[in-house]
Design a protein around this motif. Structure first.
Motif, PDB file in Angstrom:
ATOM      1  N   ALA A 113       8.697  21.134  11.949  1.00 42.55           N
ATOM      2  CA  ALA A 113       7.889  20.843  13.138  1.00 42.55           C
ATOM      3  C   ALA A 113       8.696  20.980  14.422  1.00 42.55           C
ATOM      4  CB  ALA A 113       7.302  19.439  13.033  1.00 42.55           C
ATOM      5  N   LEU A 114       9.993  20.698  14.357  1.00 41.03           N
ATOM      6  CA  LEU A 114      10.840  20.729  15.554  1.00 41.03           C
ATOM      7  C   LEU A 114      11.479  22.083  15.811  1.00 41.03           C
ATOM      8  CD1 LEU A 114      12.718  17.318  15.283  1.00 41.03           C
ATOM      9  CD2 LEU A 114      10.742  17.876  16.697  1.00 41.03           C
ATOM     10  N   ALA A 115      11.290  23.037  14.924  1.00 42.88           N
ATOM     11  CA  ALA A 115      11.987  24.318  15.017  1.00 42.88           C
ATOM     12  C   ALA A 115      11.781  24.998  16.365  1.00 42.88           C
ATOM     13  CB  ALA A 115      11.537  25.238  13.878  1.00 42.88           C
ATOM     14  N   LEU A 116      10.574  24.896  16.913  1.00 38.98           N
ATOM     15  CA  LEU A 116      10.263  25.561  18.182  1.00 38.98           C
ATOM     16  C   LEU A 116      10.263  24.601  19.364  1.00 38.98           C
ATOM     17  CD1 LEU A 116       7.406  27.926  16.925  1.00 38.98           C
ATOM     18  CD2 LEU A 116       9.836  28.428  17.180  1.00 38.98           C
ATOM     19  N   GLU A 117      10.755  23.382  19.148  1.00 39.00           N
ATOM     20  CA  GLU A 117      10.865  22.360  20.205  1.00 39.00           C
ATOM     21  C   GLU A 117       9.538  22.175  20.945  1.00 39.00           C
ATOM     22  OE1 GLU A 117      14.270  22.950  22.694  1.00 39.00           O
ATOM     23  OE2 GLU A 117      15.576  23.445  21.003  1.00 39.00           O
ATOM     24  N   PRO A 118       8.504  21.668  20.252  1.00 39.69           N
ATOM     25  CA  PRO A 118       7.175  21.540  20.856  1.00 39.69           C
ATOM     26  C   PRO A 118       7.106  20.433  21.899  1.00 39.69           C
ATOM     27  CG  PRO A 118       7.212  20.459  18.729  1.00 39.69           C
ATOM     28  CD  PRO A 118       8.543  21.138  18.878  1.00 39.69           C
ATOM     29  N   GLU A 119       6.054  20.493  22.712  1.00 40.32           N
ATOM     30  CA  GLU A 119       5.794  19.442  23.696  1.00 40.32           C
ATOM     31  C   GLU A 119       5.184  18.213  23.022  1.00 40.32           C
ATOM     32  OE1 GLU A 119       3.284  20.937  26.835  1.00 40.32           O
ATOM     33  OE2 GLU A 119       4.156  22.933  26.637  1.00 40.32           O
ATOM     34  N   LEU A 120       4.367  18.466  21.995  1.00 39.60           N
ATOM     35  CA  LEU A 120       3.621  17.398  21.335  1.00 39.60           C
ATOM     36  C   LEU A 120       3.818  17.488  19.828  1.00 39.60           C
ATOM     37  CD1 LEU A 120       1.464  15.096  21.274  1.00 39.60           C
ATOM     38  CD2 LEU A 120      -0.279  16.893  21.209  1.00 39.60           C
ATOM     39  N   LEU A 121       4.180  16.360  19.220  1.00 42.03           N
ATOM     40  CA  LEU A 121       4.329  16.285  17.768  1.00 42.03           C
ATOM     41  C   LEU A 121       3.262  15.338  17.232  1.00 42.03           C
ATOM     42  CD1 LEU A 121       6.028  16.977  15.237  1.00 42.03           C
ATOM     43  CD2 LEU A 121       7.374  14.929  15.710  1.00 42.03           C
ATOM     44  N   ILE A 122       2.382  15.865  16.378  1.00 37.45           N
ATOM     45  CA  ILE A 122       1.347  15.045  15.759  1.00 37.45           C
ATOM     46  C   ILE A 122       1.874  14.569  14.409  1.00 37.45           C
ATOM     47  CG2 ILE A 122      -1.028  14.967  14.906  1.00 37.45           C
ATOM     48  CD1 ILE A 122      -1.651  17.315  16.790  1.00 37.45           C
ATOM     49  N   ALA A 123       2.021  13.269  14.260  1.00 39.44           N
ATOM     50  CA  ALA A 123       2.555  12.687  13.020  1.00 39.44           C
ATOM     51  C   ALA A 123       1.423  11.958  12.309  1.00 39.44           C
ATOM     52  CB  ALA A 123       3.702  11.728  13.345  1.00 39.44           C
ATOM     53  N   ASP A 124       0.914  12.567  11.246  1.00 38.85           N
ATOM     54  CA  ASP A 124      -0.218  12.017  10.492  1.00 38.85           C
ATOM     55  C   ASP A 124       0.316  11.191   9.324  1.00 38.85           C
ATOM     56  OD1 ASP A 124      -2.572  11.440   9.232  1.00 38.85           O
ATOM     57  OD2 ASP A 124      -2.996  13.490   8.592  1.00 38.85           O
ATOM     58  N   GLU A 125       0.289   9.871   9.461  1.00 37.36           N
ATOM     59  CA  GLU A 125       0.793   8.955   8.430  1.00 37.36           C
ATOM     60  C   GLU A 125       2.159   9.427   7.905  1.00 37.36           C
ATOM     61  OE1 GLU A 125      -0.402   6.146   7.628  1.00 37.36           O
ATOM     62  OE2 GLU A 125      -2.576   6.102   7.828  1.00 37.36           O
ATOM     63  N   PRO A 126       3.168   9.549   8.775  1.00 38.52           N
ATOM     64  CA  PRO A 126       4.435  10.157   8.345  1.00 38.52           C
ATOM     65  C   PRO A 126       5.242   9.309   7.378  1.00 38.52           C
ATOM     66  CG  PRO A 126       4.658   9.230  10.543  1.00 38.52           C
ATOM     67  CD  PRO A 126       3.199   9.117  10.177  1.00 38.52           C
ATOM     68  N   THR A 127       4.864   8.042   7.178  1.00 34.69           N
ATOM     69  CA  THR A 127       5.632   7.181   6.273  1.00 34.69           C
ATOM     70  C   THR A 127       4.851   6.811   5.012  1.00 34.69           C
ATOM     71  OG1 THR A 127       4.909   5.216   7.512  1.00 34.69           O
ATOM     72  CG2 THR A 127       6.982   6.220   8.168  1.00 34.69           C
ATOM     73  N   THR A 128       3.762   7.532   4.730  1.00 31.51           N
ATOM     74  CA  THR A 128       2.980   7.258   3.528  1.00 31.51           C
ATOM     75  C   THR A 128       3.824   7.434   2.272  1.00 31.51           C
ATOM     76  OG1 THR A 128       0.915   7.922   4.572  1.00 31.51           O
ATOM     77  CG2 THR A 128       0.976   8.003   2.179  1.00 31.51           C
ATOM     78  N   ALA A 129       3.700   6.503   1.328  1.00 31.72           N
ATOM     79  CA  ALA A 129       4.349   6.569   0.008  1.00 31.72           C
ATOM     80  C   ALA A 129       5.869   6.476   0.073  1.00 31.72           C
ATOM     81  CB  ALA A 129       3.941   7.844  -0.728  1.00 31.72           C
ATOM     82  N   LEU A 130       6.415   6.053   1.220  1.00 33.37           N
ATOM     83  CA  LEU A 130       7.857   5.857   1.322  1.00 33.37           C
ATOM     84  C   LEU A 130       8.167   4.367   1.230  1.00 33.37           C
ATOM     85  CD1 LEU A 130       8.702   8.278   4.283  1.00 33.37           C
ATOM     86  CD2 LEU A 130       8.813   8.758   1.831  1.00 33.37           C
ATOM     87  N   ASP A 131       9.296   4.026   0.627  1.00 32.37           N
ATOM     88  CA  ASP A 131       9.644   2.609   0.558  1.00 32.37           C
ATOM     89  C   ASP A 131      10.066   2.114   1.938  1.00 32.37           C
ATOM     90  OD1 ASP A 131      12.530   2.887   0.991  1.00 32.37           O
ATOM     91  OD2 ASP A 131      12.646   3.667  -1.050  1.00 32.37           O
ATOM     92  N   ALA A 132      10.207   0.790   2.067  1.00 25.83           N
ATOM     93  CA  ALA A 132      10.408   0.188   3.378  1.00 25.83           C
ATOM     94  C   ALA A 132      11.665   0.691   4.070  1.00 25.83           C
ATOM     95  CB  ALA A 132      10.461  -1.334   3.237  1.00 25.83           C
ATOM     96  N   THR A 133      12.747   0.880   3.318  1.00 22.07           N
ATOM     97  CA  THR A 133      14.011   1.332   3.909  1.00 22.07           C
ATOM     98  C   THR A 133      13.887   2.750   4.449  1.00 22.07           C
ATOM     99  OG1 THR A 133      15.276  -0.074   2.406  1.00 22.07           O
ATOM    100  CG2 THR A 133      16.452   1.714   3.490  1.00 22.07           C
TER     101      THR A 133
END
Length: 271
Positions: A113-133
């Protein structure tokens, strides 16, 4: 991003700066994706191509959009993997998604997502199914990258803890309707919509050790069977006749922003 199914329609305007994305031709909109707007989806394993190395999937963005030579693009892929905190990036760049852990796959998506250095990053539930740490690490990473690249992040999540940690403003939605909007500090300190308050009351809190968590009664409505009036009224303890008849207008919150409730909590003297 243009990812909605064919049967879906989007009304109104979607403005990125002064540009109306809705009015763009398909080719112009395709050029926009990745360069000005990027997306991190919630299921990294499904989003990544299992038949292609992670490094090539990052490099491909640069080759397609910027015409960068493959060798140079792969070198940049190593840099991006390193930037997102993946260990031994020069080795990992040649690995496939199934060789990455869940947290590492999410970091790889962020690198793409960052490869082209965008102005806006849409993060759709980016921490789903990840443990707390790992979730905490991903949120910290997103916050640091936001500062480094000077970009905005649109975070879509049910995790109010993630909202408190990462967001400046919050829009609480229910059944496709905006229920409450305002800066995070004021909304969390004094929620004025019953749904916002119910969401916060369902979360564990350090200052309420041992207290029972409050569940929201009922179930969310089907998109095809949303009730008349306020969509939250079948589950709301404060609903009256007017709530079943009319969708409440958005009124100004006491600390700025807006709330759509006929009986806004500030009028109930209820906190």
């Amino acid at each position: 991003m243009g990812l909605q199914p064919k049967g879906a329609t989007v009304r109104g305007q979607i403005l990125l700066g002064k540009d109306d994305i809705q009015a763009m031709a398909p080719r112009a909109r395709r050029r926009l994706n990745g360069q000005r707007v990027s997306l991190i989806s919630q299921d990294a394993l499904s989003a990544l191509n299992p038949c292609t190395t992670v490094g090539y999937q990052i490099a491909e963005v640069l080759m397609v959009h910027r015409g960068v030579a493959k060798q140079e693009a792969m070198a940049r892929a190593v840099e991006l993997l390193s930037l997102t905190g993946i260990p031994a990036p020069s080795e990992r760049v040649n690995h496939y998604p199934h060789q990455f852990s869940g947290g590492m796959r999410q970091r790889a998506l962020i690198a793409i997502a960052l490869a082209l250095e965008p102005e806006l990053l849409i993060a759709d539930e980016p921490t789903t199914a990840l443990d707390a740490t790992i979730k905490a690490q991903i949120l910290t990473l997103l916050a640091s990258l936001r500062e480094r690249f000077g970009m905005s992040i649109l975070l879509i999540t049910h995790d109010m803890g993630a909202v408190a940690r990462l967001a400046d403003r919050v829009l609480v939605m229910y059944a496709g309707q905006a229920m409450e909007v305002g800066d995070v500090a004021s909304v969390f300190a004094r929620p004025e919509h019953p749904y916002t308050r119910a969401l916060l009351e369902s979360m564990p809190r350090l200052d309420k050790h041992g207290a029972l968590l409050e569940a929201i009664p009922g179930t969310p409505p089907s998109p095809s069977e949303v009730a008349h009036g306020c969509p939250f009224q079948p589950r709301c303890a404060f609903a009256g006749d007017i709530c079943r008849e009319q969708m409440p207008p958005a009124v100004e919150r006491s600390n700025g922003g807006h709330v759509a409730c006929h009986f806004a909590l500030r009028e109930m003297n209820y906190a």
